[in-house]
Design an enzyme around this catalytic site. Structure first.
Site, mmCIF file in Angstrom:
data_model
loop_
_atom_site.group_PDB
_atom_site.id
_atom_site.type_symbol
_atom_site.label_atom_id
_atom_site.label_comp_id
_atom_site.label_asym_id
_atom_site.label_seq_id
_atom_site.Cartn_x
_atom_site.Cartn_y
_atom_site.Cartn_z
ATOM 1 N N LYS A 68 -3.530 14.995 9.946
ATOM 2 C CA LYS A 68 -3.369 13.733 10.690
ATOM 3 C C LYS A 68 -2.115 13.751 11.563
ATOM 4 O O LYS A 68 -2.123 13.232 12.672
ATOM 5 C CB LYS A 68 -3.330 12.543 9.726
ATOM 6 C CG LYS A 68 -4.677 12.262 9.061
ATOM 7 C CD LYS A 68 -4.586 11.029 8.178
ATOM 8 C CE LYS A 68 -5.858 10.859 7.370
ATOM 9 N NZ LYS A 68 -5.834 9.667 6.518
ATOM 10 N N GLY A 137 1.934 9.656 4.367
ATOM 11 C CA GLY A 137 1.105 9.425 5.552
ATOM 12 C C GLY A 137 0.234 8.190 5.436
ATOM 13 O O GLY A 137 0.098 7.426 6.400
HETATM 14 P P1 NDP Z 1 1.353 12.043 0.971
HETATM 15 O O1 NDP Z 1 1.394 13.382 0.312
HETATM 16 O O2 NDP Z 1 1.665 11.936 2.429
HETATM 17 O O3 NDP Z 1 2.395 11.050 0.227
HETATM 18 C C1 NDP Z 1 2.491 11.042 -1.150
HETATM 19 C C2 NDP Z 1 3.259 9.777 -1.613
HETATM 20 O O4 NDP Z 1 2.983 9.619 -2.994
HETATM 21 C C3 NDP Z 1 4.786 9.860 -1.463
HETATM 22 O O5 NDP Z 1 5.265 8.577 -1.194
HETATM 23 C C4 NDP Z 1 5.210 10.341 -2.864
HETATM 24 O O6 NDP Z 1 6.522 9.970 -3.225
HETATM 25 C C5 NDP Z 1 4.217 9.596 -3.713
HETATM 26 N N1 NDP Z 1 3.964 10.185 -5.030
HETATM 27 C C6 NDP Z 1 3.289 11.319 -5.323
HETATM 28 N N2 NDP Z 1 3.206 11.485 -6.658
HETATM 29 C C7 NDP Z 1 3.847 10.427 -7.231
HETATM 30 C C8 NDP Z 1 4.106 10.030 -8.579
HETATM 31 N N3 NDP Z 1 3.680 10.761 -9.613
HETATM 32 N N4 NDP Z 1 4.781 8.873 -8.778
HETATM 33 C C9 NDP Z 1 5.199 8.130 -7.751
HETATM 34 N N5 NDP Z 1 4.992 8.449 -6.438
HETATM 35 C C10 NDP Z 1 4.323 9.594 -6.199
HETATM 36 O O7 NDP Z 1 -0.095 11.452 0.636
HETATM 37 P P2 NDP Z 1 -0.922 10.414 1.500
HETATM 38 O O8 NDP Z 1 0.006 9.320 1.885
HETATM 39 O O9 NDP Z 1 -1.674 11.109 2.568
HETATM 40 O O10 NDP Z 1 -2.041 9.875 0.460
HETATM 41 C C11 NDP Z 1 -1.754 8.965 -0.564
HETATM 42 C C12 NDP Z 1 -3.043 8.512 -1.256
HETATM 43 O O11 NDP Z 1 -3.797 7.676 -0.404
HETATM 44 C C13 NDP Z 1 -3.961 9.641 -1.684
HETATM 45 O O12 NDP Z 1 -4.403 9.362 -3.007
HETATM 46 C C14 NDP Z 1 -5.117 9.563 -0.715
HETATM 47 O O13 NDP Z 1 -6.326 10.002 -1.285
HETATM 48 C C15 NDP Z 1 -5.163 8.062 -0.450
HETATM 49 N N6 NDP Z 1 -5.820 7.703 0.831
HETATM 50 C C16 NDP Z 1 -6.962 6.929 0.784
HETATM 51 C C17 NDP Z 1 -7.595 6.549 1.940
HETATM 52 C C18 NDP Z 1 -8.832 5.714 1.864
HETATM 53 O O14 NDP Z 1 -9.537 5.586 2.887
HETATM 54 N N7 NDP Z 1 -9.132 5.093 0.728
HETATM 55 C C19 NDP Z 1 -7.086 6.956 3.268
HETATM 56 C C20 NDP Z 1 -5.876 7.738 3.212
HETATM 57 C C21 NDP Z 1 -5.277 8.103 2.026
HETATM 58 P P3 NDP Z 1 7.812 10.867 -2.856
HETATM 59 O O15 NDP Z 1 8.146 10.536 -1.420
HETATM 60 O O16 NDP Z 1 8.853 10.418 -3.795
HETATM 61 O O17 NDP Z 1 7.409 12.292 -3.043
#
Ligand code: NDP
Length: 273
Positions: A68, A137
């Protein structure tokens, strides 16, 4: 002649988008094909694939993890691109429409989330205290559309600095998990990927206001966040399947100028879960 579309990602085999767009096409009588394409993860592989799709006469594509942000950069290689306001703010695109002179870039994730909340779940977001957990993202893509609804958005994240940076950029509030202790929210959205590893963001139990909604963007199974919300006072708990279908419907509308009905598609996908 059948118009060709695709979704590009890595991994991609799990994607429900081909199934969703097939249902939209059947429902609206649009003559399209839609396939899932696996692309090696480098930005150059992504760019080469986009150039190839245009050459092969595709009309557009969806873009998913990890491309993206790469899509946002397509202008750098000399392609003429037009960016919607949501793409510019999110610095990421999930929908590409191929035009004769270039590529129109859109990000439909935020619209999809807002439609699911307001139309499918019947939530009036105006003036509501809304906590967005996560600063990746997915979070970036939905902040502006959420802010436009008139909700009071607060962003928090495990790495608090990232939440504070996003809050500054989008002119909303930001805080660390620790600062949530004395706060309550009408809507709590989990935009982290914690559910993928069956983990739970370490947020306080006390954050759910009476009648609150807890929403996990992940779909396909009950996540630890959804379970936690049920156990600690959320009145309604939802996964992100509706958002997935609504963002797809918005892409379909951008490409075809026809808005499909989402309710039967959401119901059909729920039956498969
Ligand atoms: P990214 O990898 O860009 O971001 C991950 C985020 O999750 C960061 O803020 C990270 O925190 C946090 N994180 C990861 N593991 C943990 C944990 N164990 N505890 C707390 N925080 C955690 O992922 P995306 O933003 O792309 O995706 C996030 C979710 O959204 C996914 O599950 C994806 O499937 C879902 N999604 C769903 C969509 C839909 O249409 N329903 C569309 C787009 C996404 P830190 O910065 O501290 O590492």
């Amino acid at each position: 002649m059948t118009d060709k579309y695709a979704v590009i990602g890595n991994p991609i085999a799990h994607s429900k988008s081909p199934q969703i767009h097939k249902m939209f096409a059947e429902q609206t009588g649009q003559d399209i094909s839609y396939e899932a394409i696996l692309v090696a993860s480098g930005p150059d592989d992504f760019t080469a694939e986009i150039i190839g799709l245009r050459k092969d006469g595709y009309k557009g594509c969806n873009v998913t993890v990890p491309f993206k942000q790469h899509a946002f950069q397509l202008g750098i290689i000399g392609l003429t691109i037009s960016l919607s306001e949501d793409v510019t703010h999110a610095m990421a695109a999930n929908t590409l429409k191929f035009l004769n002179g270039g590529i129109q870039l859109e990000n439909t994730d935020g619209t999809g989330l807002v439609r699911d909340l307001t139309e499918n779940l019947g939530v009036d977001l105006r003036g509501k205290r809304l906590l967005l957990v996560g600063a990746g993202g997915a979070a970036r893509g939905v902040i502006l559309p959420l802010r436009r609804t008139g909700a009071n958005v607060i962003i928090t994240n495990r790495t608090a600095d990232k939440a504070l940076a996003l809050a500054k950029r989008f002119i909303v509030s930001g805080c660390s998990y620790e600062e949530l202790v004395s706060k309550k929210f009408d809507i709590v959205i989990n935009a982290t990927s914690s559910g993928l590893s069956d983990e739970m963001p370490d947020i306080p139990e006390s954050i759910f206001a009476p009648s609150s909604l807890a929403y996990d963007m992940m779909y396909g199974r009950e996540t630890p966040f959804m379970k936690f919300a049920r156990e600690h006072g959320a009145a309604v708990v939802s996964d992100g399947l509706g958002m997935l279908v609504e963002q797809a419907a918005e892409s379909f509308f951008i490409w075809r100028g026809v808005r499909p009905e989402t309710a039967p598609v959401i119901a059909a996908l729920r039956k498969q879960q």
